[in-house]
Design a protein around this motif. Sequence first.
Motif, PDB file in Angstrom:
ATOM      1  N   GLU A  58      27.689  16.339  -6.669  1.00 40.86           N
ATOM      2  CA  GLU A  58      28.276  17.269  -5.890  1.00 40.86           C
ATOM      3  C   GLU A  58      27.459  16.919  -4.221  1.00 40.86           C
ATOM      4  OE1 GLU A  58      31.131  20.178  -4.362  1.00 40.86           O
ATOM      5  OE2 GLU A  58      30.911  18.619  -6.301  1.00 40.86           O
ATOM      6  N   VAL A  59      26.633  16.738  -4.278  1.00 35.10           N
ATOM      7  CA  VAL A  59      25.210  16.124  -3.041  1.00 35.10           C
ATOM      8  C   VAL A  59      26.199  15.580  -2.339  1.00 35.10           C
ATOM      9  CG1 VAL A  59      23.471  16.317  -1.977  1.00 35.10           C
ATOM     10  CG2 VAL A  59      23.174  18.096  -3.674  1.00 35.10           C
ATOM     11  N   GLU A  60      26.669  14.909  -2.764  1.00 31.71           N
ATOM     12  CA  GLU A  60      26.647  13.154  -2.831  1.00 31.71           C
ATOM     13  C   GLU A  60      28.412  13.660  -1.737  1.00 31.71           C
ATOM     14  OE1 GLU A  60      25.607  10.646  -1.255  1.00 31.71           O
ATOM     15  OE2 GLU A  60      24.176  11.500  -2.913  1.00 31.71           O
ATOM     16  N   LYS A  61      29.649  14.309  -2.628  1.00 35.23           N
ATOM     17  CA  LYS A  61      30.369  14.469  -1.869  1.00 35.23           C
ATOM     18  C   LYS A  61      30.071  15.426  -0.935  1.00 35.23           C
ATOM     19  CE  LYS A  61      34.396  17.581  -3.821  1.00 35.23           C
ATOM     20  NZ  LYS A  61      34.695  18.512  -4.959  1.00 35.23           N
ATOM     21  N   ILE A  62      29.622  16.696  -0.465  1.00 36.16           N
ATOM     22  CA  ILE A  62      29.460  17.634   0.572  1.00 36.16           C
ATOM     23  C   ILE A  62      29.055  16.803   1.797  1.00 36.16           C
ATOM     24  CG2 ILE A  62      27.860  19.324   1.651  1.00 36.16           C
ATOM     25  CD1 ILE A  62      27.920  20.312  -1.023  1.00 36.16           C
ATOM     26  N   LYS A  63      28.341  16.006   1.349  1.00 37.66           N
ATOM     27  CA  LYS A  63      26.990  14.683   2.283  1.00 37.66           C
ATOM     28  C   LYS A  63      28.789  14.015   2.656  1.00 37.66           C
ATOM     29  CE  LYS A  63      22.732  14.447   1.193  1.00 37.66           C
ATOM     30  NZ  LYS A  63      21.179  13.793   0.626  1.00 37.66           N
ATOM     31  N   GLY A  64      29.262  13.868   1.692  1.00 38.73           N
ATOM     32  CA  GLY A  64      30.807  12.770   2.503  1.00 38.73           C
ATOM     33  C   GLY A  64      31.190  13.394   3.491  1.00 38.73           C
ATOM     34  N   GLN A  65      31.870  14.247   3.174  1.00 40.99           N
ATOM     35  CA  GLN A  65      32.503  15.714   3.798  1.00 40.99           C
ATOM     36  C   GLN A  65      31.696  15.694   5.189  1.00 40.99           C
ATOM     37  OE1 GLN A  65      32.897  18.833   1.548  1.00 40.99           O
ATOM     38  NE2 GLN A  65      34.508  18.318   0.500  1.00 40.99           N
ATOM     39  N   ILE A  66      30.090  15.919   5.443  1.00 43.05           N
ATOM     40  CA  ILE A  66      30.038  16.206   6.122  1.00 43.05           C
ATOM     41  C   ILE A  66      30.473  14.572   7.606  1.00 43.05           C
ATOM     42  CG2 ILE A  66      27.574  15.879   7.867  1.00 43.05           C
ATOM     43  CD1 ILE A  66      26.797  17.890   5.306  1.00 43.05           C
ATOM     44  N   ASP A  67      29.985  13.269   6.776  1.00 43.08           N
ATOM     45  CA  ASP A  67      30.237  11.950   7.828  1.00 43.08           C
ATOM     46  C   ASP A  67      31.650  12.295   7.813  1.00 43.08           C
ATOM     47  OD1 ASP A  67      27.706  11.992   6.849  1.00 43.08           O
ATOM     48  OD2 ASP A  67      27.614  10.676   5.192  1.00 43.08           O
ATOM     49  N   ALA A  68      32.637  12.413   7.352  1.00 47.62           N
ATOM     50  CA  ALA A  68      33.954  12.303   7.284  1.00 47.62           C
ATOM     51  C   ALA A  68      33.612  13.491   9.273  1.00 47.62           C
ATOM     52  CB  ALA A  68      34.879  12.754   6.311  1.00 47.62           C
ATOM     53  N   ILE A  69      33.733  14.583   8.803  1.00 47.42           N
ATOM     54  CA  ILE A  69      33.633  15.190   9.801  1.00 47.42           C
ATOM     55  C   ILE A  69      33.339  14.894  11.216  1.00 47.42           C
ATOM     56  CG2 ILE A  69      33.382  17.656  11.357  1.00 47.42           C
ATOM     57  CD1 ILE A  69      33.196  18.708   8.002  1.00 47.42           C
ATOM     58  N   TRP A  70      32.334  14.576  11.327  1.00 47.70           N
ATOM     59  CA  TRP A  70      31.721  13.518  11.848  1.00 47.70           C
ATOM     60  C   TRP A  70      32.138  12.544  13.250  1.00 47.70           C
ATOM     61  CZ3 TRP A  70      28.302  15.029  15.718  1.00 47.70           C
ATOM     62  CH2 TRP A  70      27.602  15.842  15.821  1.00 47.70           C
ATOM     63  N   GLN A  71      32.688  11.366  11.859  1.00 48.14           N
ATOM     64  CA  GLN A  71      33.248  10.435  12.110  1.00 48.14           C
ATOM     65  C   GLN A  71      34.986  10.959  12.941  1.00 48.14           C
ATOM     66  OE1 GLN A  71      32.131   7.487  11.483  1.00 48.14           O
ATOM     67  NE2 GLN A  71      34.223   6.212  12.481  1.00 48.14           N
ATOM     68  N   LYS A  72      35.899  11.817  12.255  1.00 47.49           N
ATOM     69  CA  LYS A  72      36.335  12.072  13.090  1.00 47.49           C
ATOM     70  C   LYS A  72      36.160  12.017  14.220  1.00 47.49           C
ATOM     71  CE  LYS A  72      38.021  16.023  12.419  1.00 47.49           C
ATOM     72  NZ  LYS A  72      38.516  17.902  11.977  1.00 47.49           N
ATOM     73  N   THR A  73      35.520  13.493  14.539  1.00 49.52           N
ATOM     74  CA  THR A  73      34.698  13.708  16.121  1.00 49.52           C
ATOM     75  C   THR A  73      34.389  12.449  16.744  1.00 49.52           C
ATOM     76  OG1 THR A  73      33.788  15.579  15.447  1.00 49.52           O
ATOM     77  CG2 THR A  73      33.484  15.569  17.606  1.00 49.52           C
ATOM     78  N   ARG A  74      33.557  11.465  16.695  1.00 50.83           N
ATOM     79  CA  ARG A  74      33.117  10.399  17.210  1.00 50.83           C
ATOM     80  C   ARG A  74      34.906   9.776  17.557  1.00 50.83           C
ATOM     81  NH1 ARG A  74      29.782   9.378  13.064  1.00 50.83           N
ATOM     82  NH2 ARG A  74      28.322  10.341  12.979  1.00 50.83           N
ATOM     83  N   GLU A  75      35.655   9.170  16.501  1.00 48.64           N
ATOM     84  CA  GLU A  75      36.203   8.638  17.158  1.00 48.64           C
ATOM     85  C   GLU A  75      37.735   9.342  18.119  1.00 48.64           C
ATOM     86  OE1 GLU A  75      38.854   8.548  13.357  1.00 48.64           O
ATOM     87  OE2 GLU A  75      37.867   6.617  12.156  1.00 48.64           O
ATOM     88  N   ALA A  76      38.110  10.687  17.738  1.00 57.15           N
ATOM     89  CA  ALA A  76      38.576  11.791  18.720  1.00 57.15           C
ATOM     90  C   ALA A  76      37.663  11.368  20.263  1.00 57.15           C
ATOM     91  CB  ALA A  76      38.431  12.808  18.367  1.00 57.15           C
ATOM     92  N   ALA A  77      36.319  11.412  20.359  1.00 57.42           N
ATOM     93  CA  ALA A  77      35.625  11.323  21.796  1.00 57.42           C
ATOM     94  C   ALA A  77      36.080  10.088  22.218  1.00 57.42           C
ATOM     95  CB  ALA A  77      34.419  11.317  21.853  1.00 57.42           C
ATOM     96  N   PHE A  78      36.421   8.971  21.540  1.00 60.44           N
ATOM     97  CA  PHE A  78      36.220   7.437  22.064  1.00 60.44           C
ATOM     98  C   PHE A  78      37.657   7.327  22.204  1.00 60.44           C
ATOM     99  CE2 PHE A  78      31.896   6.225  19.984  1.00 60.44           C
ATOM    100  CZ  PHE A  78      31.562   6.872  20.685  1.00 60.44           C
ATOM    101  N   ALA A  79      38.521   7.955  21.817  1.00 58.96           N
ATOM    102  CA  ALA A  79      40.151   8.328  21.688  1.00 58.96           C
ATOM    103  C   ALA A  79      40.741   8.500  23.484  1.00 58.96           C
ATOM    104  CB  ALA A  79      41.176   8.356  20.397  1.00 58.96           C
ATOM    105  N   MET A  80      39.855   9.177  24.329  1.00 52.27           N
ATOM    106  CA  MET A  80      40.032  10.104  25.206  1.00 52.27           C
ATOM    107  C   MET A  80      39.553   9.023  26.388  1.00 52.27           C
ATOM    108  SD  MET A  80      38.064  13.472  25.217  1.00 52.27           S
ATOM    109  CE  MET A  80      38.169  14.578  24.261  1.00 52.27           C
TER     110      MET A  80
END
Length: 80
Positions: A58-80
Amino acid sequence: PQTSHQVLTQQRHIIIIMGGKKNKQSMEEVSLSKKDAKKVAKLEAQIPYHTGRGNMEEVEKIKGQIDAIWQKTREAAFAM
């Protein structure tokens, strides 16, 4: 000890260094939206609970979700 607000403030920003040998390195700061920062804070709060229970899957699953949120934020920042 840090308050939850101080921890949240520290975790809402990440600095990304880009560039290579030929290009000058540029640093960009990426910030989580208030909504995403709240999601990350809630997810991170669950990690010690599951770690204490020995539920590392479950810890690894949660860390994966956090990483996905950060990745989405990075991609959105560079798309501008």
